[in-house]
Design a protein around this motif. Structure first.
Motif, PDB file in Angstrom:
ATOM      1  N   HIS A  16       0.874  -1.154   0.003  1.00 34.99           N
ATOM      2  CA  HIS A  16       0.281   0.024  -0.048  1.00 34.99           C
ATOM      3  C   HIS A  16       0.677   1.376  -0.020  1.00 34.99           C
ATOM      4  O   HIS A  16       0.452   2.341  -0.384  1.00 34.99           O
ATOM      5  N   GLU A  17       2.035   1.328   0.587  1.00 34.20           N
ATOM      6  CA  GLU A  17       2.766   2.444   0.495  1.00 34.20           C
ATOM      7  C   GLU A  17       4.305   2.089   0.124  1.00 34.20           C
ATOM      8  O   GLU A  17       4.783   0.940   0.040  1.00 34.20           O
TER       9      GLU A  17
ATOM     10  N   PHE B  15       2.240 -10.925  -5.989  1.00 30.09           N
ATOM     11  CA  PHE B  15       1.688  -9.685  -6.536  1.00 30.09           C
ATOM     12  C   PHE B  15       2.129  -8.951  -5.109  1.00 30.09           C
ATOM     13  O   PHE B  15       2.269  -9.224  -4.112  1.00 30.09           O
ATOM     14  N   PHE B  16       2.487  -7.551  -5.416  1.00 28.59           N
ATOM     15  CA  PHE B  16       2.196  -6.591  -4.502  1.00 28.59           C
ATOM     16  C   PHE B  16       1.012  -5.732  -4.615  1.00 28.59           C
ATOM     17  O   PHE B  16       0.687  -5.437  -5.736  1.00 28.59           O
ATOM     18  N   ASN B  17       0.035  -5.244  -3.500  1.00 27.33           N
ATOM     19  CA  ASN B  17      -1.137  -4.642  -3.619  1.00 27.33           C
ATOM     20  C   ASN B  17      -0.836  -3.097  -3.160  1.00 27.33           C
ATOM     21  O   ASN B  17      -0.042  -2.949  -2.159  1.00 27.33           O
ATOM     22  N   TYR B  18      -1.165  -2.096  -4.038  1.00 27.70           N
ATOM     23  CA  TYR B  18      -0.801  -0.835  -3.763  1.00 27.70           C
ATOM     24  C   TYR B  18      -2.145  -0.128  -3.770  1.00 27.70           C
ATOM     25  O   TYR B  18      -2.791  -0.054  -4.738  1.00 27.70           O
ATOM     26  N   CYS B  19      -2.304   1.027  -2.762  1.00 23.52           N
ATOM     27  CA  CYS B  19      -3.259   1.871  -2.625  1.00 23.52           C
ATOM     28  C   CYS B  19      -2.674   3.489  -2.983  1.00 23.52           C
ATOM     29  O   CYS B  19      -2.262   4.013  -2.243  1.00 23.52           O
ATOM     30  N   ALA B  20      -2.806   3.739  -4.394  1.00 19.15           N
ATOM     31  CA  ALA B  20      -2.285   5.044  -4.755  1.00 19.15           C
ATOM     32  C   ALA B  20      -3.433   6.327  -4.312  1.00 19.15           C
ATOM     33  O   ALA B  20      -4.477   6.178  -4.449  1.00 19.15           O
ATOM     34  N   HIS B  21      -2.580   7.244  -3.661  1.00 15.42           N
ATOM     35  CA  HIS B  21      -3.494   8.246  -3.328  1.00 15.42           C
ATOM     36  C   HIS B  21      -2.377   9.523  -3.741  1.00 15.42           C
ATOM     37  O   HIS B  21      -1.254   9.228  -3.925  1.00 15.42           O
ATOM     38  N   GLU B  22      -2.650  10.762  -3.277  1.00 16.96           N
ATOM     39  CA  GLU B  22      -1.955  12.030  -3.488  1.00 16.96           C
ATOM     40  C   GLU B  22      -0.508  12.023  -2.896  1.00 16.96           C
ATOM     41  O   GLU B  22       0.373  12.835  -3.059  1.00 16.96           O
TER      42      GLU B  22
END
Ligand code: SF4
Length: 321
Positions: A159-160, A197-204
């Motif tokens: 996520h980060e 897989f890696f899972n990523y939550c994109a935000h600003e």
């Protein structure tokens, strides 16, 4: 096995949520069809009631009840696949995916091993995906399970791109850092020959080229594939559709593709209407308020809740001053 089963449906988005209840637990599973059950069916099932990890974007991160036993994990998939596919038999489905990514941290529940053995026997063509937030445990049992069962996939929710930002999002202390996650993925790849897989939550606060570079430094695109998830709103009254979040996910995916990653964007249907997205679980949040005798606070309890716009603000303020 269940005392009560509630179904919430979003006709337009082709997604249904199932809430299974017993005296001491309520758990959720989500069923998607793309575009028909026969062509592609995706099922997200739970491994726990509540969760001790405390993720700040997650509707169940504040409380933990207990691990599910193997029959309760299998029972969600069985009920849905045997009776809810509008006449389609599970064995006719061309692409079937069963993911343990609804409620609970699968790496903290070894009953998953027995559950996957049963699911593999019953649905040998189904892809069985483990989605983990990477608690600090011995992953040998997951590697061994993935070697025995060739349909098991593994995804780590990172996520980060920095540990500081990740710590703010996932307050559970006994977890792997990004470098340790990268090593676990390589070990899994070497043992199974498959790609994690890696899972990523994109935000600003985390969608810049520098973030991609940090990921590249740790996660080799020849080994790792990427999922970029659209951030869900965790509370029912905050369900404003946020196309901006979707644009951010698509924009960051493009940067990852340029860097050499295979990327898929995960935008759970039904997140705006029935709480179909990971971490929403609105019905269970209510159940927990009404069944306090079964519920223990997790490390997340009392910490600030985070929904998508706050997540950006929080990371900007605290991690990127
Ligand atoms: S996102 Fe997953 S690991 Fe995190 S608290 Fe929610 S259920 Fe647990």
């Amino acid at each position: 096995m269940w005392k009560k089963i509630n179904v919430f449906e979003d006709q337009k988005e082709h997604v249904k949520k199932y809430v299974f209840e017993k005296d001491d637990i309520a758990i959720e599973a989500v069923l998607y069809k793309y575009p028909t059950y026969q062509e592609r069916t995706v099922l997200c099932i739970s491994t726990m009631c509540g969760c001790p990890m405390g993720c700040r974007f997650c509707g169940t991160g504040d409380y933990f009840v207990r691990n599910l036993i193997a029959q309760e994990i299998v029972g969600q998939a069985e009920y849905i696949l045997e009776s809810q596919l509008e006449g389609v038999s599970a064995h006719e489905i061309e692409k079937l995916q069963i993911m343990v990514m609804s409620m609970g941290e699968p790496a903290l529940n070894k009953n998953l091993e027995q559950a996957f053995e049963v699911l593999y026997e019953k649905y040998p063509k189904a892809a069985l995906l483990i989605s983990s937030s990477a608690p600090k445990v011995d992953y040998e049992w997951i590697r061994a399970l993935s070697v025995r069962i060739p349909t098991v996939g593994l995804q780590f929710s990172i996520h980060e791109s920095t540990d500081t930002a990740r710590d703010a999002l996932i307050p559970f202390k006994a977890k792997l850092d990004l470098e340790q996650i990268a090593k676990e993925g390589v070990l899994w790849h070497e043992a199974t020959g498959r790609r994690p897989f890696f899972n990523y939550c994109a935000h600003e606060g985390n969608n810049q080229k520098e973030d991609v570079q940090r990921l590249l430094d740790l996660f080799d695109p020849r080994i790792w594939e990427a999922t970029v998830s659209v951030i869900c709103e965790r509370d029912a009254h905050e369900q404003v559709r946020n196309d901006h979040q979707r644009d951010l996910a698509v924009g960051f995916s493009a940067l990852l593709v340029q860097a050499g990653y295979n990327v898929r964007v995960f935008d759970p249907a039904g997140q705006d209407t029935i709480g179909g997205g990971c971490g929403q679980l609105w019905y269970v949040q209510d159940w927990m308020r009404n069944n306090e005798q079964y519920v223990k606070p997790s490390v997340g309890c009392g910490l600030q809740k985070v929904h998508a716009p706050m997540l950006e603000k929080k990371v900007k303020e605290k991690v990127l001053p």
